[in-house]
Structure formats: C-alpha cells, structure tokens
Design an enzyme around this catalytic site. Structure first.
Site, PDB file in Angstrom:
ATOM      1  N   LYS A 167      40.722 -62.130 -16.876  1.00  0.00           N
ATOM      2  CA  LYS A 167      41.283 -62.477 -15.574  1.00  0.00           C
ATOM      3  C   LYS A 167      40.550 -61.703 -14.483  1.00  0.00           C
ATOM      4  O   LYS A 167      40.055 -60.617 -14.774  1.00  0.00           O
ATOM      5  CB  LYS A 167      42.790 -62.203 -15.512  1.00  0.00           C
ATOM      6  CG  LYS A 167      43.251 -60.839 -15.971  1.00  0.00           C
ATOM      7  CD  LYS A 167      42.816 -59.587 -15.307  1.00  0.00           C
ATOM      8  CE  LYS A 167      43.124 -59.393 -13.857  1.00  0.00           C
ATOM      9  NZ  LYS A 167      42.839 -57.978 -13.427  1.00  0.00           N
TER      10      LYS A 167
ATOM     11  N   ASP B 164      43.164 -57.478  -7.693  1.00  0.00           N
ATOM     12  CA  ASP B 164      42.740 -57.390  -9.099  1.00  0.00           C
ATOM     13  C   ASP B 164      43.948 -57.033  -9.972  1.00  0.00           C
ATOM     14  O   ASP B 164      44.232 -57.755 -10.934  1.00  0.00           O
ATOM     15  CB  ASP B 164      41.584 -56.389  -9.277  1.00  0.00           C
ATOM     16  CG  ASP B 164      41.189 -56.282 -10.733  1.00  0.00           C
ATOM     17  OD1 ASP B 164      40.349 -57.074 -11.188  1.00  0.00           O
ATOM     18  OD2 ASP B 164      41.760 -55.423 -11.445  1.00  0.00           O
TER      19      ASP B 164
ATOM     20  N   SER C 287      25.139 -57.337 -23.344  1.00  0.00           N
ATOM     21  CA  SER C 287      25.352 -56.367 -22.282  1.00  0.00           C
ATOM     22  C   SER C 287      24.024 -55.760 -21.894  1.00  0.00           C
ATOM     23  O   SER C 287      23.145 -55.595 -22.743  1.00  0.00           O
ATOM     24  CB  SER C 287      26.312 -55.275 -22.782  1.00  0.00           C
ATOM     25  OG  SER C 287      26.630 -54.395 -21.739  1.00  0.00           O
TER      26      SER C 287
HETATM   27  P1  NAP Z   1      33.393 -52.961 -15.622  1.00  0.00           P
HETATM   28  O1  NAP Z   1      33.538 -51.966 -16.699  1.00  0.00           O
HETATM   29  O2  NAP Z   1      32.974 -52.483 -14.267  1.00  0.00           O
HETATM   30  O3  NAP Z   1      32.383 -54.133 -15.994  1.00  0.00           O
HETATM   31  C1  NAP Z   1      32.343 -54.764 -17.243  1.00  0.00           C
HETATM   32  C2  NAP Z   1      30.910 -55.029 -17.637  1.00  0.00           C
HETATM   33  O4  NAP Z   1      30.405 -56.153 -16.941  1.00  0.00           O
HETATM   34  C3  NAP Z   1      29.945 -53.907 -17.287  1.00  0.00           C
HETATM   35  O5  NAP Z   1      29.947 -52.931 -18.266  1.00  0.00           O
HETATM   36  C4  NAP Z   1      28.631 -54.633 -17.165  1.00  0.00           C
HETATM   37  O6  NAP Z   1      27.990 -54.594 -18.416  1.00  0.00           O
HETATM   38  C5  NAP Z   1      28.991 -56.053 -16.833  1.00  0.00           C
HETATM   39  N1  NAP Z   1      28.582 -56.364 -15.477  1.00  0.00           N
HETATM   40  C6  NAP Z   1      29.015 -55.815 -14.332  1.00  0.00           C
HETATM   41  N2  NAP Z   1      28.415 -56.371 -13.271  1.00  0.00           N
HETATM   42  C7  NAP Z   1      27.561 -57.292 -13.780  1.00  0.00           C
HETATM   43  C8  NAP Z   1      26.645 -58.188 -13.200  1.00  0.00           C
HETATM   44  N3  NAP Z   1      26.484 -58.268 -11.878  1.00  0.00           N
HETATM   45  N4  NAP Z   1      25.935 -58.995 -14.019  1.00  0.00           N
HETATM   46  C9  NAP Z   1      26.099 -58.932 -15.348  1.00  0.00           C
HETATM   47  N5  NAP Z   1      26.967 -58.088 -15.957  1.00  0.00           N
HETATM   48  C10 NAP Z   1      27.667 -57.282 -15.176  1.00  0.00           C
HETATM   49  O7  NAP Z   1      34.737 -53.793 -15.422  1.00  0.00           O
HETATM   50  P2  NAP Z   1      36.065 -53.864 -16.304  1.00  0.00           P
HETATM   51  O8  NAP Z   1      37.050 -52.863 -15.829  1.00  0.00           O
HETATM   52  O9  NAP Z   1      35.746 -53.913 -17.736  1.00  0.00           O
HETATM   53  O10 NAP Z   1      36.619 -55.271 -15.772  1.00  0.00           O
HETATM   54  C11 NAP Z   1      36.020 -56.489 -16.151  1.00  0.00           C
HETATM   55  C12 NAP Z   1      37.046 -57.601 -15.984  1.00  0.00           C
HETATM   56  O11 NAP Z   1      38.186 -57.275 -16.771  1.00  0.00           O
HETATM   57  C13 NAP Z   1      37.528 -57.746 -14.535  1.00  0.00           C
HETATM   58  O12 NAP Z   1      37.669 -59.102 -14.210  1.00  0.00           O
HETATM   59  C14 NAP Z   1      38.892 -57.068 -14.556  1.00  0.00           C
HETATM   60  O13 NAP Z   1      39.789 -57.662 -13.620  1.00  0.00           O
HETATM   61  C15 NAP Z   1      39.347 -57.319 -15.977  1.00  0.00           C
HETATM   62  N6  NAP Z   1      40.318 -56.318 -16.455  1.00  0.00           N
HETATM   63  C16 NAP Z   1      40.072 -54.971 -16.261  1.00  0.00           C
HETATM   64  C17 NAP Z   1      41.039 -54.041 -16.642  1.00  0.00           C
HETATM   65  C18 NAP Z   1      40.840 -52.539 -16.449  1.00  0.00           C
HETATM   66  O14 NAP Z   1      41.776 -51.777 -16.682  1.00  0.00           O
HETATM   67  N7  NAP Z   1      39.665 -52.053 -16.070  1.00  0.00           N
HETATM   68  C19 NAP Z   1      42.231 -54.477 -17.216  1.00  0.00           C
HETATM   69  C20 NAP Z   1      42.411 -55.838 -17.461  1.00  0.00           C
HETATM   70  C21 NAP Z   1      41.451 -56.742 -17.057  1.00  0.00           C
HETATM   71  P3  NAP Z   1      26.452 -54.249 -18.540  1.00  0.00           P
HETATM   72  O15 NAP Z   1      26.027 -53.520 -17.280  1.00  0.00           O
HETATM   73  O16 NAP Z   1      26.361 -53.384 -19.729  1.00  0.00           O
HETATM   74  O17 NAP Z   1      25.771 -55.549 -18.704  1.00  0.00           O
END
Ligand code: NAP
Length: 308
Positions: A87, A165, A33
C-alpha cells in the site's frame, strides 16, 4: 508457488520476508533490489534480469515506495506475472486503473493489499457495526515519522503522501468496517515549509445518516503512539485501538481471537495465494480515493520546516 520480492527495504525485511518464510503457500525464490539482499535467496539488481532469468517465478510482490512502483508492476504484468502491491497501490488512481486493466487483459491476478485491514479485530469491528446506528466516528492516527520512516525522504516528496502514508491505513480500516459509503467534505493539510507532502491533516466526511465522521492524522507525535478509531452509536461505543489489534465496546474488551494465521502480512500472503489459485483480482482503491479527494479539496497551511 515461487515468488520474487522487489524493493528490499524496511517493510520487505520487517514483514514480507518473515511472512513468506513462515508460509506454506510460498517459496521466496528471488529478490530484486539495487542494494538489498536476503540470505540464501537469488538476488537480481534489475527486474528485467529477474524476469528473463526466472520464467518459473509466476508471482512478483512489490515493496517499493509508490512512485517507482508502476514501472515495476507494468513490466511484471507485461511479462505474464501475477502482481502483489504494497500500500498505497500506486502514485495515482489512473495508474492503478491501468494496472488493473493490464491484469484483466492478460488473465493475471493483481492484489492491492491493505495490511491494516488484516489487523486482529477489524473483522469483528465490521460485524459489530453492521446493524448499529452510527452517530459519530473519529479517527486519531498520530505517529512519529522519525521512528517509523527513519531518513525516508521519499515520504515527503510528491507522491510520497506524507502523513497519508499511515493515514491511508486508517482509511483502509474505515472503508472496510463502515456499512455505508462516505465521501470527503472538508480537509486541512499542513505542509512543512521545506516539504512537498503534508505532515498533518484533518478530514471531515459526509455520512448518509448524517453521522459526524472525522480524522486527525499527525506525523509529529513523539512518545506514545496513537492509532485509534472511536465509533459512537445509538446502541453503544466501539473503540478500535492499536491500529485495529484491540477492540472495546462500552469500555470492555471485545472482539474475537482470530483462528488460523497470525499477523497482518501472513494473512495478506494467504489471500494472494487464493487470488492466484482462483484467477481473481482484488484492486479496491477506496482508501486511496479519499486521500486523492483530500489533496483535491483540502485547505493548505504551511507549518515549521521538518528535518529527519
Ligand atoms: P524503503 O525502505 O524506503 O524502500 C523500499 C525499497 O524500495 C528500498 O530499499 C529500495 O530498494 C527501493 N526503492 C526506493 N526508491 C526506489 C526507486 N526510486 N526506484 C527503485 N527502487 C526504489 O520503504 P519502506 O518503508 O520499505 O516502504 C515501502 C512501501 O511499503 C511504501 O509504500 C510504504 O507505504 C509501505 N509500508 C511501509 C511500512 C513501514 O513501516 N516502513 C509499513 C507498511 C507498509 P533498493 O534501493 O535496494 O533497490
């Protein structure tokens, strides 16, 4: 088995880390990360560095948003690692097909996870519907994007899917429980004036038995959240509520208490362990195909700008 987790954001901390900690199959051995870490776990700020430093870690689980995910998955597969995908499994159908091809060519496992399919009553709903005559099915999936994706601007960027999403979670249940194949016939997508992805959508599908199958997705719902599927059949009415956690038949509680692992993510990781042990691949892209079809076929309307 040792596993590395990449993309230490909301879902990694909320679900993946607890599921891995409680699992008998897995040891969380490294994180990748740019900013996030997990206490007591080796942290890397690039995937390349982790792949090079940790040849003993054979499995990588990717929790990044969909657009940056392909590069990570392709690098992990090229380095001979098995891959688990949050997903939606990618930003386009073609890149998902390419990941599957890469995994097959190298004899590696790849798993396109659909966490909502692991909700408590999804298997029971599938079993109930298997021998019924469907008359109509309606999905209502309405949630507050500010509550579940606080400040996540990527969700309204191209490839972020907007309301799809969460909507793809409903479609992952639909494609699991319906015995018949359906395809999209019409859609209306509502794009905020200042955004690149829809904030609401309605979908209508063709069903081979001419049942009316429709979806209503909305990211603007404040207060009570609604994740429900209602299937009206000649033999009775099934309601799957709370995202698949509860089931009712003709208004009465139904379904089964699942034995074994509790929770969607523990079940996903148990499946990944099985796939790796058995050298298998699970890349069902059907929920994503319906979303792609909605972008292909949907009528677009512009609605009020959205700000977090
Ligand atoms: P998030 O917190 O916004 O992003 C997850 C991590 O991805 C960030 O902490 C970041 O880590 C990394 N990231 C973001 N943009 C990036 C980039 N351009 N390049 C490299 N790393 C990057 O998102 P999230 O809510 O966890 O969702 C991530 C996935 O899980 C999505 O596909 C979503 O559909 C799925 N999901 C989310 C939820 C929910 O409730 N939020 C539920 C089920 C599934 P670093 O900046 O630390 O590298």
């Amino acid at each position: 088995m040792q596993i590395a987790l990449a993309g230490i954001g909301k879902i990694a901390i909320d679900q993946h880390v607890p599921a891995l900690s409680a699992s008998e199959d897995w040891e969380l051995a490294a994180t990748v990360s740019r900013s996030g870490t997990v206490d007591g776990v080796d942290a890397f700020d690039s995937l390349d560095a982790m792949l090079e430093a940790c040849p003993e870690i054979r499995v990588v689980s990717l929790c990044l948003p969909p657009v940056p995910r392909f590069e990570y998955a392709a690098k992990a597969l090229a380095a001979g690692r098995h891959v688990m995908l949050e997903k939606p499994p990618g930003a386009t159908l073609s890149e998902c097909a390419e990941l599957e091809r890469m995994a097959r060519a190298r004899g590696l496992s790849i798993y396109a996870t659909w966490h909502s399919r692991e909700a408590q009553q999804v298997a029971a709903a599938k079993a109930w519907l298997a021998d019924k005559t469907l008359k109509s099915l309606h999905i209502t999936w309405r949630e507050d994007v500010r509550r579940w994706h606080p400040g996540q601007d990527w969700i309204f960027e191209p490839g972020g899917l907007g309301v799809f999403d969460p909507g793809i979670n409903a479609l992952s249940i639909l494609t699991e429980i319906l015995p018949d194949a359906i395809h999209l016939r019409e859609a209306v997508l509502s794009f905020p004036d200042n955004r690149q992805a829809p904030i609401a959508a309605t979908l209508g599908f063709r069903h081979p038995g001419n049942a009316a199958v429709s979806c209503d997705f909305d990211f603007r719902q404040e207060g009570e959240q609604t994740w429900e599927i209602e299937a009206i059949c000649a033999e009775g009415t099934l309601r799957l509520t709370h995202g698949g956690a509860q089931m009712f038949v003709d208004g009465a509680p139904a379904g089964e208490a699942l034995t074994g692992l509790a929770g969607e993510y523990p079940r996903l990781y148990a499946k990944m362990a099985q796939l790796v042990r058995n050298g298998r691949i699970d890349m069902d892209l059907s929920p994503m195909r319906h979303v792609a079809d909605a972008f292909l076929l949907g009528r677009r309307e512009t609605v009020a700008p959205f700000h977090f």
